[in-house]
Design a protein around this motif. Structure first.
Motif, PDB file in Angstrom:
ATOM      1  N   GLN A  21      37.056  27.994  41.362  1.00  0.00           N
ATOM      2  CA  GLN A  21      36.383  26.790  41.861  1.00  0.00           C
ATOM      3  C   GLN A  21      35.457  26.147  40.827  1.00  0.00           C
ATOM      4  O   GLN A  21      35.279  24.947  40.811  1.00  0.00           O
ATOM      5  CB  GLN A  21      35.612  27.121  43.144  1.00  0.00           C
ATOM      6  N   HIS A  22      34.810  26.949  39.973  1.00  0.00           N
ATOM      7  CA  HIS A  22      33.952  26.362  38.942  1.00  0.00           C
ATOM      8  C   HIS A  22      33.952  27.280  37.722  1.00  0.00           C
ATOM      9  O   HIS A  22      34.521  28.387  37.740  1.00  0.00           O
ATOM     10  CB  HIS A  22      32.525  26.125  39.462  1.00  0.00           C
ATOM     11  N   PHE A  23      33.289  26.822  36.648  1.00  0.00           N
ATOM     12  CA  PHE A  23      33.377  27.511  35.358  1.00  0.00           C
ATOM     13  C   PHE A  23      32.929  28.965  35.430  1.00  0.00           C
ATOM     14  O   PHE A  23      33.618  29.872  34.950  1.00  0.00           O
ATOM     15  CB  PHE A  23      32.544  26.774  34.307  1.00  0.00           C
ATOM     16  N   PHE A  24      31.772  29.224  36.039  1.00  0.00           N
ATOM     17  CA  PHE A  24      31.247  30.581  36.079  1.00  0.00           C
ATOM     18  C   PHE A  24      32.179  31.496  36.870  1.00  0.00           C
ATOM     19  O   PHE A  24      32.443  32.643  36.478  1.00  0.00           O
ATOM     20  CB  PHE A  24      29.850  30.606  36.698  1.00  0.00           C
ATOM     21  N   ALA A  25      32.726  30.992  37.982  1.00  0.00           N
ATOM     22  CA  ALA A  25      33.644  31.790  38.798  1.00  0.00           C
ATOM     23  C   ALA A  25      34.928  32.088  38.024  1.00  0.00           C
ATOM     24  O   ALA A  25      35.469  33.197  38.099  1.00  0.00           O
ATOM     25  CB  ALA A  25      33.972  31.054  40.091  1.00  0.00           C
ATOM     26  N   ARG A  26      35.392  31.082  37.249  1.00  0.00           N
ATOM     27  CA  ARG A  26      36.598  31.308  36.442  1.00  0.00           C
ATOM     28  C   ARG A  26      36.346  32.369  35.379  1.00  0.00           C
ATOM     29  O   ARG A  26      37.213  33.199  35.079  1.00  0.00           O
ATOM     30  CB  ARG A  26      37.063  30.013  35.792  1.00  0.00           C
ATOM     31  N   PHE A  27      35.162  32.353  34.793  1.00  0.00           N
ATOM     32  CA  PHE A  27      34.806  33.349  33.781  1.00  0.00           C
ATOM     33  C   PHE A  27      34.800  34.758  34.383  1.00  0.00           C
ATOM     34  O   PHE A  27      35.359  35.703  33.812  1.00  0.00           O
ATOM     35  CB  PHE A  27      33.419  33.023  33.200  1.00  0.00           C
ATOM     36  N   ILE A  28      34.196  34.890  35.566  1.00  0.00           N
ATOM     37  CA  ILE A  28      34.172  36.176  36.263  1.00  0.00           C
ATOM     38  C   ILE A  28      35.598  36.595  36.627  1.00  0.00           C
ATOM     39  O   ILE A  28      35.980  37.765  36.510  1.00  0.00           O
ATOM     40  CB  ILE A  28      33.301  36.109  37.528  1.00  0.00           C
ATOM     41  N   GLY A  29      36.402  35.612  37.053  1.00  0.00           N
ATOM     42  CA  GLY A  29      37.782  35.890  37.438  1.00  0.00           C
ATOM     43  C   GLY A  29      38.598  36.472  36.305  1.00  0.00           C
ATOM     44  O   GLY A  29      39.394  37.391  36.495  1.00  0.00           O
ATOM     45  N   GLN A  30      38.392  35.925  35.079  1.00  0.00           N
ATOM     46  CA  GLN A  30      39.112  36.449  33.924  1.00  0.00           C
ATOM     47  C   GLN A  30      38.711  37.883  33.624  1.00  0.00           C
ATOM     48  O   GLN A  30      39.536  38.702  33.216  1.00  0.00           O
ATOM     49  CB  GLN A  30      38.848  35.559  32.709  1.00  0.00           C
ATOM     50  N   LEU A  31      37.440  38.203  33.833  1.00  0.00           N
ATOM     51  CA  LEU A  31      36.967  39.557  33.567  1.00  0.00           C
ATOM     52  C   LEU A  31      37.554  40.583  34.536  1.00  0.00           C
ATOM     53  O   LEU A  31      37.866  41.716  34.157  1.00  0.00           O
ATOM     54  CB  LEU A  31      35.438  39.604  33.638  1.00  0.00           C
ATOM     55  N   ILE A  32      37.662  40.177  35.795  1.00  0.00           N
ATOM     56  CA  ILE A  32      38.102  41.147  36.806  1.00  0.00           C
ATOM     57  C   ILE A  32      39.598  41.007  37.134  1.00  0.00           C
ATOM     58  O   ILE A  32      40.098  41.728  37.998  1.00  0.00           O
ATOM     59  CB  ILE A  32      37.281  41.014  38.104  1.00  0.00           C
ATOM     60  N   ALA A  33      40.307  40.115  36.456  1.00  0.00           N
ATOM     61  CA  ALA A  33      41.728  39.900  36.757  1.00  0.00           C
ATOM     62  C   ALA A  33      42.554  41.182  36.688  1.00  0.00           C
ATOM     63  O   ALA A  33      43.371  41.448  37.590  1.00  0.00           O
ATOM     64  CB  ALA A  33      42.304  38.849  35.816  1.00  0.00           C
ATOM     65  N   PRO A  34      42.401  42.019  35.638  1.00  0.00           N
ATOM     66  CA  PRO A  34      43.194  43.260  35.601  1.00  0.00           C
ATOM     67  C   PRO A  34      42.933  44.166  36.807  1.00  0.00           C
ATOM     68  O   PRO A  34      43.864  44.770  37.352  1.00  0.00           O
ATOM     69  CB  PRO A  34      42.741  43.932  34.299  1.00  0.00           C
ATOM     70  N   THR A  35      41.670  44.230  37.224  1.00  0.00           N
ATOM     71  CA  THR A  35      41.321  45.063  38.377  1.00  0.00           C
ATOM     72  C   THR A  35      41.941  44.507  39.650  1.00  0.00           C
ATOM     73  O   THR A  35      42.440  45.252  40.496  1.00  0.00           O
ATOM     74  CB  THR A  35      39.792  45.146  38.531  1.00  0.00           C
ATOM     75  N   LEU A  36      41.923  43.178  39.795  1.00  0.00           N
ATOM     76  CA  LEU A  36      42.510  42.553  40.971  1.00  0.00           C
ATOM     77  C   LEU A  36      44.017  42.805  41.044  1.00  0.00           C
ATOM     78  O   LEU A  36      44.565  43.067  42.111  1.00  0.00           O
ATOM     79  CB  LEU A  36      42.231  41.044  40.970  1.00  0.00           C
ATOM     80  N   LYS A  37      44.681  42.720  39.894  1.00  0.00           N
ATOM     81  CA  LYS A  37      46.124  42.954  39.877  1.00  0.00           C
ATOM     82  C   LYS A  37      46.441  44.395  40.260  1.00  0.00           C
ATOM     83  O   LYS A  37      47.402  44.666  40.992  1.00  0.00           O
ATOM     84  CB  LYS A  37      46.691  42.625  38.494  1.00  0.00           C
ATOM     85  N   LYS A  38      45.639  45.323  39.759  1.00  0.00           N
ATOM     86  CA  LYS A  38      45.830  46.727  40.104  1.00  0.00           C
ATOM     87  C   LYS A  38      45.605  46.955  41.594  1.00  0.00           C
ATOM     88  O   LYS A  38      46.362  47.674  42.252  1.00  0.00           O
ATOM     89  CB  LYS A  38      44.872  47.592  39.279  1.00  0.00           C
ATOM     90  N   LEU A  39      44.558  46.319  42.136  1.00  0.00           N
ATOM     91  CA  LEU A  39      44.275  46.430  43.565  1.00  0.00           C
ATOM     92  C   LEU A  39      45.414  45.854  44.388  1.00  0.00           C
ATOM     93  O   LEU A  39      45.837  46.438  45.393  1.00  0.00           O
ATOM     94  CB  LEU A  39      42.977  45.693  43.899  1.00  0.00           C
TER      95      LEU A  39
END
Length: 342
Positions: free
Chosen positions: A260-278
């Motif tokens: 939705q916004h820049f900071f959320a996208r930055f956090i999303g990139q950091l946790i993307a591998p964890t989300l995919k594993k989940l």
């Protein structure tokens, strides 16, 4: 020196040899005692092995077939008209004793019907069942569930047989002593549910060899209350597909929020591998082979759109069941359980 032979339907699945053959290569690299018979189009198999620099490997052999069971093939047509298909030939090898198990990512209905026709059921088993493991709240635990779609309706005798077979799977594959067996129902109270569910509960309560704990509801499937959950194929398949749908919904909603916004996208990139594993852990059908149990042979079904690691997991599942002699253990448990029930 190889001492364990499996037959692979390498043409089955959405991507066929592009997935199944790389998985086969990984499997034999990991297990020196494993021999795989690759059933399918010889020219396609040879080409894929050349691409992988794995031609003429002593742990791999090819059984050339001229037909493929399509993913939308009607089971009756597959039985009558596809006798030289990769699926049929892989199952024939198990029947003939030339392979200890068959692994396929092909058409589920066709695999169930052909396997039932070729291998037959164990004594005391009316119908084979499709069983797989699902995640639970505890990361180190999962729950076996059957039937996941092979049999739309099951009476009390069939459900009782499923419970016995599921108990053996949990005990032999996971090493659980006296696994907790539950029936999936619309409530935990004894008065709830259909007549055949109640009758199944009576049969299980009368068998001291089965650790029957009672009814569980749908919201308890993932709670680690039971090691094995038994239901008919209609209910089981709906529950499995609901699990997949919820996992996709959660994953997609998280992606929306994190974009939705820049900071959320930055956090999303950091946790993307964890989300995919989940996401993978919430979609067990994507990475874990399901087994057709109750047959006079071992058959493991991988998801149709499985990737290489998923099909490799299905091969590993078949190896484990062979090593644990699951059909023999089911036969012995059924003989004990049925005599107890009678």
């Amino acid at each position: 020196m190889t001492d364990l032979t499996l037959a692979l339907d390498v043409m089955g699945g959405d991507k066929g040899p592009l997935i199944t053959i790389p998985a086969a290569v990984l499997a034999v690299q990991n297990m020196p005692s494993l021999h795989l018979i690759l059933c399918g189009d010889e020219s396609v198999i040879t080409q894929q092995l050349e691409i992988l620099n794995f031609s003429n490997h002593p742990q791999l052999s090819i059984l050339a077939t001229s037909q493929v069971v399509a993913m939308d093939e009607k089971p009756a047509v597959a039985i009558r008209s596809k006798k030289d298909s990769s699926m049929r030939k892989a199952l024939d090898l198990v029947h003939e004793g030339k392979a200890k198990a068959c692994v396929s990512a092909g058409n589920t209905g066709a695999l169930f019907s052909i396997a039932h026709f070729v291998l037959k059921t164990l004594p005391g088993v009316e119908r084979p069942a499709l069983i797989s493991s699902l995640p639970t709240h505890r990361k180190d635990k999962h729950v076996f569930m059957l039937d996941l779609g092979a049999n739309v309706f099951c009476d009390s005798n069939v459900l009782y047989q499923f419970a016995v077979m599921g108990s053996v799977m949990a005990e032999e594959v996971d090493g659980i002593k006296a696994p907790r067996i539950a029936l999936l129902n619309m409530g935990e109270e004894e008065i709830k549910g259909s007549d055949h569910i109640k009758l199944t509960a009576q049969h299980l309560n009368a068998n001291d060899a089965i650790n029957y704990i009672g009814f569980v509801e749908g919201n308890d499937i993932f709670s680690n209350k039971a090691d094995v959950i038994v239901c008919d194929g209609f209910v089981g398949n709906v529950a499995l597909k609901t699990c997949e749908g919820v996992a996709k919904l959660v994953f997609n909603r998280l992606q929306e929020v994190l974009s939705q916004h820049f900071f959320a996208r930055f956090i999303g990139q950091l946790i993307a591998p964890t989300l995919k594993k989940l996401f993978k852990t919430l979609n067990p059908d994507q990475y874990n082979g399901a087994s057709l149990i109750g047959l006079r042979g071992i058959v493991v079904k991988s998801h149709g759109n499985a990737n290489v690691q998923a099909f490799l997991s299905a091969i590993n599942e078949a190896v484990q069941e062979v090593q644990r002699q699951v059909p023999d253990k089911i036969k012995a448990k059924l003989e004990q359980g049925l005599s107890t029930k009678d």
